[in-house]
Motif scaffolding. Sequence first.
Motif: not given
Length: 327
Positions: A126-127, A134-135, A146-151
């Motif tokens: 998602r932008l 990234a989700f 759930e894995v979150l990868i921030f900008s």
Amino acid sequence: RSTLMANYPKAKEIDKQERKTEAKHQEDLFGSVSDDEEAIRFVEAEPWTDRYRLGKEQETLGLFLTGHPIDEFEDEIKNLITGKLVDLTEMSIEVDDKSEGDNTKPGKWVDKSVTVAGHIVRSEVRLNKGGQTAFLTLDDKSRQIEVLIFSKFFEDCQYFIDEGETVIVKGRLTKDKKTGNFKLLGFEVKTMDHVRENSVSHLRLSLTPDNMSPDHQGRLKTILENQKKGDSSVVAHYSNGRMEKEVSLGDYRITVTDDLVNMLGHLFGKEAVQVVYKSSPKDGKSPTKAVKDSRTLRKEAGEKTRKERYERIARLFDEVDVLYKLA
């Protein structure tokens, strides 16, 4: 299964011809197609790799039927990860000091820096104002998370987060206070091929007289000569029942990839191919073993603290009893 699928177009054509013949109420010039054994003889096909077979199962059924994509890496990842997701989400709950006896109350959640392995079953980017996030949904067979990868970390991870990949993820394991759901805030993601490229010492082949025919030797040489150059050597462990010997196979320095492991596994058997990593941690313990030890020590520490508390209370009662008698 691979043979059936490879012959499906031919079988479909035969069925189509049979239906035409039945519709015309007559046979072909050379007789019914179904009577011709040559026309329906299946052509043998190369067996599917585990990854391809499981991918087709997921695509068709929405689930893995005959295994899990992480199975083929089971022996490799045990020395690379902190632990399985189901264990990590349990062991990171601290013991509550107010626990009494066996009635342990829920403790306080403590975030942990962890390294886990899993199969990416969902990937979405998602932008937002700060860049791309990234989700991912990661599945290690014990549970999903759930894995979150921030900008901030996305640029370095973006090439390794495709659906269907088995990856190693480093990050911080957290728990939502409201929902109780676990999340992993990832800051590093690597595919198994990338991990192997930097961490594998050598590829070990277990050979016997049964799989060391001239044909096997020729095919092995061809496979190794066509591999990408790298830092890993190839070692052969040979056994004929009377003697055993381990030798390095020439000056081959290769990059160990999934394709290479699958090719050698098909040639010699899966059990004959072993990916050997460089030295483990100094204490000789795998991260997974360290997690179990930590959990055991924490439990023992809690029991010890509880015992000491009870002993102090007993001493206080004794002192009160003595004071009462003196009075």
